[in-house]
Design a protein around this motif. Structure first.
Motif, PDB file in Angstrom:
ATOM      1  N   ASP A   1       0.865  -1.278  -0.058  1.00 48.37           N
ATOM      2  CA  ASP A   1       0.077   0.052  -0.069  1.00 48.37           C
ATOM      3  C   ASP A   1       0.936   1.385  -0.024  1.00 48.37           C
ATOM      4  O   ASP A   1       1.860   1.361   1.115  1.00 48.37           O
ATOM      5  CB  ASP A   1      -0.911   0.000   1.345  1.00 48.37           C
ATOM      6  CG  ASP A   1      -1.964  -1.022   1.220  1.00 48.37           C
ATOM      7  OD1 ASP A   1      -2.285  -1.306   0.013  1.00 48.37           O
ATOM      8  OD2 ASP A   1      -2.579  -1.424   2.191  1.00 48.37           O
TER       9      ASP A   1
ATOM     10  N   TRP B   1      -8.372   4.799  -4.026  1.00 52.07           N
ATOM     11  CA  TRP B   1      -7.398   3.921  -4.039  1.00 52.07           C
ATOM     12  C   TRP B   1      -7.494   3.176  -5.507  1.00 52.07           C
ATOM     13  O   TRP B   1      -8.293   2.939  -5.995  1.00 52.07           O
ATOM     14  CB  TRP B   1      -6.972   2.789  -2.954  1.00 52.07           C
ATOM     15  CG  TRP B   1      -7.588   1.624  -3.177  1.00 52.07           C
ATOM     16  CD1 TRP B   1      -7.427   0.551  -3.796  1.00 52.07           C
ATOM     17  CD2 TRP B   1      -8.733   1.274  -2.065  1.00 52.07           C
ATOM     18  NE1 TRP B   1      -8.564  -0.418  -3.548  1.00 52.07           N
ATOM     19  CE2 TRP B   1      -9.259   0.126  -2.471  1.00 52.07           C
ATOM     20  CE3 TRP B   1      -9.537   2.206  -1.140  1.00 52.07           C
ATOM     21  CZ2 TRP B   1     -10.302  -0.244  -1.627  1.00 52.07           C
ATOM     22  CZ3 TRP B   1     -10.529   1.752  -0.546  1.00 52.07           C
ATOM     23  CH2 TRP B   1     -10.848   0.489  -0.906  1.00 52.07           C
TER      24      TRP B   1
ATOM     25  N   ASP C   1      -1.068  -0.976  -4.285  1.00 55.99           N
ATOM     26  CA  ASP C   1      -2.232   0.022  -4.094  1.00 55.99           C
ATOM     27  C   ASP C   1      -1.747   1.247  -4.077  1.00 55.99           C
ATOM     28  O   ASP C   1      -0.773   1.498  -2.946  1.00 55.99           O
ATOM     29  CB  ASP C   1      -3.176  -0.384  -3.121  1.00 55.99           C
ATOM     30  CG  ASP C   1      -4.110  -1.560  -3.307  1.00 55.99           C
ATOM     31  OD1 ASP C   1      -4.020  -1.988  -4.451  1.00 55.99           O
ATOM     32  OD2 ASP C   1      -4.853  -1.991  -2.551  1.00 55.99           O
TER      33      ASP C   1
END
Length: 223
Positions: free
Chosen positions: A171, A202, A214
């Motif tokens: 992430d 996202w 992401d």
């Protein structure tokens, strides 16, 4: 200590951004942060004393990263409750001090990295990762480096999968005004758009060899 407009000891990212004097700051996955570029290591270190003074004044426990290129000041989450209400006043004081020292804010450099450890729905691997990495449990599903130097881990179950298979991805939390450019850069570098159904919160991307990343901006805008 300051109070939020709702009377709580905690504020959201949107409330933080509505405060005066925080235009240098962005909220990433680990909390509000600002990056001030410098001409040297000593120039960057000049901000340390004002940060300490503001921290003591407003009751904030910041993390400060000093490099020859600049200084990063983070108001890291100490609990899952959110951003301390006094964070906005602290941030404004730090920005004023940085301006006086001719340290130049560059919000485009603000980011934090997290690792999303996807586990089988009948498995619980958090204890393994906390032991292996020397991390501590954070909230119900996450784990953090005790000194907040390493990336935060999030553990969430996936369904319809094989118990022997793990699916883990990065992430990358960036400012909301930088997210689309970061996505475009990754795609131009050979990435593939896997899912944009949650954009602009996202985007899920895949590398040329199908590893997941992401690009997330929701932490900078939630209310």
């Amino acid at each position: 200590m300051g109070e939020s407009t709702s009377g709580s000891d905690w504020i959201s990212a949107a409330e933080f951004h509505r405060a005066r004097g925080v235009s240098d700051w962005r909220v990433t996955g680990t909390g509000p942060q600002a990056v001030f570029t410098a001409t040297s290591l000593s120039h960057a270190a000049d901000l340390i004393a004002p940060v300490v003074a503001a921290a003591e004044r407003f009751g904030i426990l910041p993390d400060v990263d000093v490099r020859p290129e600049g200084v990063v000041v983070r108001i890291s989450y100490r609990s899952p409750d959110g951003i301390p209400a006094a964070a906005a006043e602290f941030a404004a004081a730090v920005s004023r001090a940085a301006a006086e020292l001719l340290l130049v804010p560059d919000p485009s450099l603000a980011q934090s990295i997290g690792i999303y450890v996807a586990q089988h729905s009948r498995a619980d691997v958090r204890s393994f990762f906390t032991a292996a990495l020397g991390y501590e449990a954070f909230g119900d599903t996450d784990a953090v480096d005790p000194l907040r130097c390493g990336p935060q881990l999030a553990f969430n179950p996936i369904t319809g999968d094989s118990p022997a298979r793990g699916r883990t991805h990065f992430d990358v939390f960036v400012p909301a005004d930088q997210a689309r450019a970061r996505v475009d850069a990754a795609l131009a570098a050979g990435g593939r758009l896997a899912d944009d159904s949650h954009a602009p919160a996202w985007w899920s991307l895949a590398s040329p060899d199908n590893h997941g990343v992401d690009i997330a901006s929701w932490t900078d805008t939630y209310d």
